[in-house]
Structures are given as C-alpha cells and as structure tokens.
Design a protein around this motif. Sequence first.
Motif, PDB file in Angstrom:
ATOM      1  N   ASP A 100       0.857  -1.192   0.000  1.00 26.26           N
ATOM      2  CA  ASP A 100       0.000   0.000   0.000  1.00 26.26           C
ATOM      3  C   ASP A 100       0.886   1.234   0.000  1.00 26.26           C
ATOM      4  N   ASN A 101       1.275   1.708  -1.129  1.00 29.35           N
ATOM      5  CA  ASN A 101       0.913   1.207  -2.419  1.00 29.35           C
ATOM      6  C   ASN A 101       2.161   1.077  -3.276  1.00 29.35           C
ATOM      7  N   ASP A 150      -4.606  -0.035  -6.287  1.00 32.34           N
ATOM      8  CA  ASP A 150      -4.299   0.324  -4.901  1.00 32.34           C
ATOM      9  C   ASP A 150      -4.941  -0.620  -3.898  1.00 32.34           C
ATOM     10  N   TYR A 192      -4.671  -8.875   2.636  1.00 25.85           N
ATOM     11  CA  TYR A 192      -4.340  -7.452   2.679  1.00 25.85           C
ATOM     12  C   TYR A 192      -4.879  -6.757   3.927  1.00 25.85           C
TER      13      TYR A 192
END
Length: 517
Positions: free
Chosen positions: A312-313, A374, A445
């Motif tokens: 990120d990112n 993203d 994530y």
Amino acid sequence: MKKIYTSLVIALLLTGNTSIAQNIEVPIVKDIVKEANENSELERLAHELMDVIGPRLVGTPQMKKANDWAVEQYGKWDITAKNEQWGEWRGWERGITHIDLVHPRIQTLEGTQLAWNPGTSDKGVTAEVIVLPTVKDSLEFQAWLPKVKGKIVLISMKQATGRPDYNWEEFATEASFEKMKAERDATEKEWNENMDRTGYDRRSIIGALEEAGAAALVSSYWSKGFGVNKIFSARTKKIPTIDMALEDYAMIYRMVEYGDKPQIKIVAKSKELGNVPTFNTIAEIKGTEKPEEYVILSAHFDSWDGGTGATDNGTGTLVMMEAMRILKKLYPNPKRTILAGHWGSEEQGLNGSRAFVEDHPEIVENVQALFNQDNGTGRVVKLSGGGFLHSYEYLTRWLDAVPSDVSQHIETEFPGIPGGGGSDYASFLAAGAPAFSLSSLSWSYWNYTWHTNRDTYDKIVFDDVRNNVILTAVLAYMASEDPEKTSREQIVLPINPRTGEQRTWPTPRSPERKGGQ
Ligand SMILES: [Zn+2]
C-alpha cells in the motif's frame, strides 16, 4: 530421456501459447508479455523504493526522496517526468524508536512511535506503567486522573488472544472457540462502557491524560493477525505516543494487573521540520495523433509508515512505473498522451489526486481512460464499469486484447456503480472522467499488510505484480489506440436500499492543501 524432452517441449509450447492467447490478436501484446517477463525491473525498483527509501508518509523527507527517485528513474527510461507541487504539509521525520522493559526484568519490546508526535531526548523517558481504571462515573475518573502524572499510560484494551480467529477455528474445540468469542465480546463491551463512564471517548481521553501530566502514552491497535498491528498517527501534542505489538502490550498489561509495577523506557527521536511542500510525480509519454487526449496510469505514491508501504501502495506504484517503461520501449509514439500519476497524500483523503483534478481541468475533460491500482500485491480479479453506461463496450474490447492467462482471473461488472472514495480513481470519476479501479486479489491485505507494521518487501508477490503490469500496459495501449473517444455517459443510479433514496453521482471535493496543522 526423449519422452521427458518431448513433454517439456509440449509444456513450453502450452505455456507459450496460453501466455499470448487472446480473443483478438494485437501484435504488440506478445512483445509486452516478453518484455514484462524477460526484462522485468520490478525487483530492483521494489528494493530501491521499499528497502532503501522506505515508507513515504506525507511531509517526510522520505516522501520527497521518493518523488525525486521516480523522476530520476523515468529519466533513465527517457520518459519526461516532473514533481508538481500541490500543497504543503506538517514536516516530520521519524527517528529511532527504542522501547525496553526495565522492571521487573529487561526485555526489548516491539513497538514504534506514531507519526507526527513529539519525540523524546536521547535519554528518553523511563517510568512506571499504569492502565486506565474501571470507574463508576466521571467523578471517580477525575479523582483518579492526577495519578497519571509522570507515568506511562496504556490506553488500549488488552486483547484476550493474539491468535487470529482462523487459527482458533482450525484448532480449538467448538465450545472453547465460542467461549473465547463470548468473553471477548463481553470485555469489549465493558471496555466501551467504562470509557463512556469516564466522560471521555477514545480520542478525547488522550488530551485529558496529556493535560494531567502523563509521561507518554502506549496504544496497541491489533490488526487481528499474528504479530501485526496497524500504525497510524498520534494525537498527543507534547508527549510521545507509541504503538506496541499485541504480544508485548498484553504482557505489560498483565504485569500492571498482577501488581508487578512494570517500568519501561521509551526513546523516540522524531524531528519536527516545519511546513514542507508536497508533490505529485507526473510522467508523460506524449501522444502523436491526439496529444490532447489522455490515458492515465494511476497509483498513490505515499504510504503510512509502520512498514515500508510495500503493498500500500508500493506494488501499485511499481505496476505503473514498469508499465510506463515497457510502453516507452515498445510504443514510444502513442496515439494519445499516456500519463503516470503518482499521487501524494492519498492516505489523508486523496489529496494529491483531488488537487490534480482541480488544477488540470483541461486534462480531466480529455481523459480517455484512467486505470488505478491500490489494494495490494495480488493479481487483478475485478474490473467494474464504474457507472459509465457504455463502459462495457470499450472495456471488454480492450480486455479482449489481454492475454487470457491474465484476463481469465478478471470478473467484470457492468455498468457497475461509481465509487465515492477508497482510492484516487474516485477523484477523477467524481469529475466525470472514465476512471477505473483494477481490484486485486486480497492476499490477506486487510489484516496483514494494509496500514500495518508488516507491509514490507517480503509480502510482494512479484508474479502477480508482473501479471498486473501486462494487464495495465495492454489496457493503456488499447485505450490509446482506440479509434473512438470513450463515452462518459452515466447510468441512472439505482435507489440506495438502505436509505430508500436515489443515489447521486459523487461530486468533486477539494483537497486539503495545507495539512497536518
Ligand atoms: Zn492505498
């Protein structure tokens, strides 16, 4: 031997075949695939950006270093790039954070100072640790408050377990998993009710503790995975706030509860740097036939600073840079102008991209397509039409040129609904430009890398990033070459089932141009 040889050849043929198979044959595509796979610069770029420059918090010298590095990289590839100032931010630089348990025994603890708060002297602060008391009302809390003077205060709830739920699900008996969850819910409820009884909330209590003379505050924002905490900014004005890993935090907390009177030493040597300018890095491959129309490759450049901002990112940034490198090499004279936008301060509210949209109406009006990535290192699995009525027509046509081993993972959604935030494509979409989000497979994530202390190089899955480079380069090529300008016609938005009201298209919002004050 011969048999092995034959099957190897077949295997190679098959791989070769699938990697270039696509519904429509576009000659450049196989060269893009070859370049992405055989001459990849992703690993080097990732090393330089994540390992050497490090996290890219807005207002830090590392952010500026990253901006300068990107311009230099583009220069090496013969691509024009510049840093465009869009505002300024409170300048701050992280220094050494070192936290030790010094009583009842010595242990170096895992934790870090939170962004934009005051540091300590070289000597640091050493003090006894206390926790928030259980009180019956705000009067009792006010009576307790003077006790914080000179103490280090733990301000987060102690977690019942450092094991994520998936681990309990796998190994616990059903009864003990249920029991743990029930206890955890009860503790959380009691924690919130007790907070209410103090007369403060989790934000306002920070000011009260600081006012009452606390030496430092320690929080622990567990991200519900092994060894992983979320790291944001602090709210204290005069004293340091650190986030401590769940394991150490819970141990110190137990020491307080059992009356061991733990003491810790915090050294946190950050620097205030006054207001500093903030930038977007913009790279450009000029169009030849329609230079005033734009295909934009978009990814925010900034990060939080608990880790190195790898997923990120960092990964979105790498995708766009590597796609630009490949396009410049194989497609140096595009029909339309291809831009890469590496936005600043996305994390504080899409500030860099909102500023770009505000400052460049002439570009925004002429965006053919924008592709933003993203949400981590994973291969792209979802592409939504974002509420553009005719997006199906052009996006599927462009996707048809993408090799099937890349496109086979992608689920499309048409016409989709416009995203109101989340990442920088929303800034453009709000202004009516056909801007799309390339959504990735999660790779854990949300718990493990997003805004955490574990968002680091080792989490990058380079084959998935390469997959995304191929996708982005081919989409950019197709969008640039398209004989038609893309339609911006919007769908009539559906009724929001929650409110019963008709949804409306998001409207552009102004960026914060003077942040962190
Ligand atoms: Zn992000």
